[in-house]
Design a protein around this motif. Structure first.
Motif, PDB file in Angstrom:
ATOM      1  N   THR A  78       2.418   5.930   7.832  1.00 18.35           N
ATOM      2  CA  THR A  78       3.502   6.739   7.279  1.00 18.35           C
ATOM      3  C   THR A  78       4.092   5.937   6.132  1.00 18.35           C
ATOM      4  N   LEU A  79       4.775   6.635   5.247  1.00 18.24           N
ATOM      5  CA  LEU A  79       5.385   5.985   4.092  1.00 18.24           C
ATOM      6  C   LEU A  79       6.878   5.873   4.323  1.00 18.24           C
ATOM      7  N   ASP A  80       7.353   4.643   4.397  1.00 19.24           N
ATOM      8  CA  ASP A  80       8.784   4.392   4.529  1.00 19.24           C
ATOM      9  C   ASP A  80       9.355   4.352   3.115  1.00 19.24           C
ATOM     10  N   ALA A  81       9.862   5.493   2.666  1.00 17.78           N
ATOM     11  CA  ALA A  81      10.374   5.644   1.303  1.00 17.78           C
ATOM     12  C   ALA A  81      11.897   5.628   1.339  1.00 17.78           C
ATOM     13  N   ARG A  82      12.492   4.753   0.568  1.00 16.23           N
ATOM     14  CA  ARG A  82      13.957   4.624   0.536  1.00 16.23           C
ATOM     15  C   ARG A  82      14.454   4.681  -0.907  1.00 16.23           C
ATOM     16  N   HIS A 107      12.259   1.969  -2.930  1.00 16.71           N
ATOM     17  CA  HIS A 107      11.583   0.914  -2.183  1.00 16.71           C
ATOM     18  C   HIS A 107      10.643   1.601  -1.201  1.00 16.71           C
ATOM     19  N   TYR A 108       9.377   1.188  -1.204  1.00 16.25           N
ATOM     20  CA  TYR A 108       8.350   1.787  -0.355  1.00 16.25           C
ATOM     21  C   TYR A 108       7.671   0.734   0.504  1.00 16.25           C
ATOM     22  N   LEU A 109       7.322   1.133   1.737  1.00 15.27           N
ATOM     23  CA  LEU A 109       6.445   0.348   2.604  1.00 15.27           C
ATOM     24  C   LEU A 109       5.528   1.329   3.320  1.00 15.27           C
ATOM     25  N   ASP A 110       4.295   0.946   3.512  1.00 13.60           N
ATOM     26  CA  ASP A 110       3.413   1.696   4.402  1.00 13.60           C
ATOM     27  C   ASP A 110       3.588   1.098   5.793  1.00 13.60           C
ATOM     28  N   GLN A 118       4.474  -3.182   9.073  1.00 14.63           N
ATOM     29  CA  GLN A 118       4.183  -3.002   7.649  1.00 14.63           C
ATOM     30  C   GLN A 118       2.717  -3.272   7.380  1.00 14.63           C
ATOM     31  N   VAL A 119       2.119  -2.414   6.549  1.00 13.36           N
ATOM     32  CA  VAL A 119       0.727  -2.575   6.137  1.00 13.36           C
ATOM     33  C   VAL A 119       0.729  -2.801   4.629  1.00 13.36           C
ATOM     34  N   GLY A 120       0.178  -3.915   4.191  1.00 14.14           N
ATOM     35  CA  GLY A 120       0.092  -4.196   2.766  1.00 14.14           C
ATOM     36  C   GLY A 120       1.425  -4.579   2.148  1.00 14.14           C
ATOM     37  N   GLN A 121       1.429  -4.566   0.823  1.00 15.78           N
ATOM     38  CA  GLN A 121       2.617  -4.946   0.060  1.00 15.78           C
ATOM     39  C   GLN A 121       3.670  -3.846   0.110  1.00 15.78           C
ATOM     40  N   ASP A 122       4.927  -4.253  -0.001  1.00 12.07           N
ATOM     41  CA  ASP A 122       5.952  -3.251  -0.250  1.00 12.07           C
ATOM     42  C   ASP A 122       6.005  -3.029  -1.756  1.00 12.07           C
ATOM     43  N   GLU A 149       8.870   9.564 -17.824  1.00 17.01           N
ATOM     44  CA  GLU A 149       8.371   8.358 -18.493  1.00 17.01           C
ATOM     45  C   GLU A 149       7.365   7.699 -17.560  1.00 17.01           C
ATOM     46  N   LYS A 150       6.559   6.828 -18.113  1.00 13.46           N
ATOM     47  CA  LYS A 150       5.579   6.117 -17.290  1.00 13.46           C
ATOM     48  C   LYS A 150       6.318   5.352 -16.194  1.00 13.46           C
ATOM     49  N   PRO A 151       5.903   5.524 -14.931  1.00 15.64           N
ATOM     50  CA  PRO A 151       6.595   4.834 -13.831  1.00 15.64           C
ATOM     51  C   PRO A 151       6.298   3.344 -13.820  1.00 15.64           C
ATOM     52  N   GLU A 152       7.258   2.582 -13.315  1.00 15.71           N
ATOM     53  CA  GLU A 152       7.076   1.150 -13.099  1.00 15.71           C
ATOM     54  C   GLU A 152       6.864   0.954 -11.595  1.00 15.71           C
ATOM     55  N   VAL A 153       5.633   0.633 -11.208  1.00 18.62           N
ATOM     56  CA  VAL A 153       5.268   0.485  -9.805  1.00 18.62           C
ATOM     57  C   VAL A 153       5.173  -1.001  -9.487  1.00 18.62           C
ATOM     58  N   GLY A 154       5.864  -1.412  -8.414  1.00 26.23           N
ATOM     59  CA  GLY A 154       5.937  -2.831  -8.084  1.00 26.23           C
ATOM     60  C   GLY A 154       4.694  -3.406  -7.455  1.00 26.23           C
ATOM     61  N   ARG A 155       4.100  -2.694  -6.516  1.00 27.59           N
ATOM     62  CA  ARG A 155       2.970  -3.293  -5.816  1.00 27.59           C
ATOM     63  C   ARG A 155       1.706  -3.230  -6.659  1.00 27.59           C
ATOM     64  N   THR A 156       0.880  -4.222  -6.438  1.00 25.57           N
ATOM     65  CA  THR A 156      -0.363  -4.317  -7.205  1.00 25.57           C
ATOM     66  C   THR A 156      -1.576  -3.944  -6.372  1.00 25.57           C
ATOM     67  N   GLN A 157      -1.398  -3.827  -5.054  1.00 23.62           N
ATOM     68  CA  GLN A 157      -2.497  -3.461  -4.156  1.00 23.62           C
ATOM     69  C   GLN A 157      -2.008  -2.345  -3.244  1.00 23.62           C
ATOM     70  N   VAL A 158      -2.916  -1.442  -2.913  1.00 21.38           N
ATOM     71  CA  VAL A 158      -2.601  -0.386  -1.959  1.00 21.38           C
ATOM     72  C   VAL A 158      -3.678  -0.363  -0.891  1.00 21.38           C
ATOM     73  N   PRO A 159      -3.340   0.064   0.326  1.00 21.59           N
ATOM     74  CA  PRO A 159      -4.346   0.094   1.400  1.00 21.59           C
ATOM     75  C   PRO A 159      -5.548   0.951   1.025  1.00 21.59           C
ATOM     76  N   ASP A 160      -6.697   0.570   1.476  1.00 20.52           N
ATOM     77  CA  ASP A 160      -7.945   1.317   1.309  1.00 20.52           C
ATOM     78  C   ASP A 160      -8.327   1.577  -0.143  1.00 20.52           C
TER      79      ASP A 160
END
Length: 180
Positions: A78-82, A107-110, A118-122, A149-160
């Motif tokens: 699940t996506l913990d989106a805040r 702020h997101y966490l899987d 938590q799975v992977g980077q937040d 506008e182009k989004p600024e995404v913090g994490r550099t890796q995502v699951p799978d």
């Protein structure tokens, strides 16, 4: 002439206050629709249940949210989106729709279903968003969203190894989060 003015005064007052004169919700009401959308869609992501978002989404937007929730569930996540911060940038009226532009920080966490670990980077993300509101029955709902506008995404890796856009529920042109 004097007898006509008092007879017309109630009609003029009625017309001046008629809600039909106002095209859609007030700016404050439109912003409240967006805030409700963000809260209920976040709840849907955390619960893995898109039905939570139904009251604030149009049909196409609901299908998009449901698809995103489904992708996560298929991965056992699940996506913990805040929502951390939301600043309104403007409200426009375009025919029968209202467009709300916002500046947002999230702020997101899987999280693994069952354990909540938590799975992977937040990810701490920054978006400038457009929310397109339409009347649905008696309520205003979010018909669709897009990056302004182009989004600024913090994490550099995502699951799978899925494209980051898939994990943020936004359609992309190039798979790197560019606005579509």
């Amino acid at each position: 002439m004097r007898t006509r003015i008092p007879a017309l005064l109630p009609l003029l007052l009625l017309l001046a206050g008629a809600p039909a004169c106002r095209p859609g919700p007030t700016d404050a009401e439109a912003l409240e629709v967006v805030r409700s959308y963000d809260a209920l869609v976040s709840d849907a992501y955390r619960a893995g249940d898109p039905v939570a978002a139904r009251p604030v989404t149009g049909d196409d937007e609901f299908r998009r949210v449901a698809a995103h929730v489904g992708v996560k569930l298929d991965q056992g996540l699940t996506l913990d989106a805040r929502l951390v911060e939301l600043q309104p940038r403007g409200v426009e009226r375009r025919g029968d729709e209202v467009v709300v532009t916002t500046d947002e920080r999230w702020h997101y966490l899987d999280r693994r279903i069952g354990t909540g670990e938590q799975v992977g980077q937040d990810s701490r993300d920054h978006y400038v968003m457009r929310y397109f509101l339409r009347k649905s029955g008696k309520a205003w709902v979010v018909d669709r969203t897009e990056f302004a506008e182009k989004p600024e995404v913090g994490r550099t890796q995502v699951p799978d190894r899925a494209p980051a856009g898939a994990f943020h529920g936004m359609e992309t042109v190039d798979g790197r989060g560019a606005a579509r």
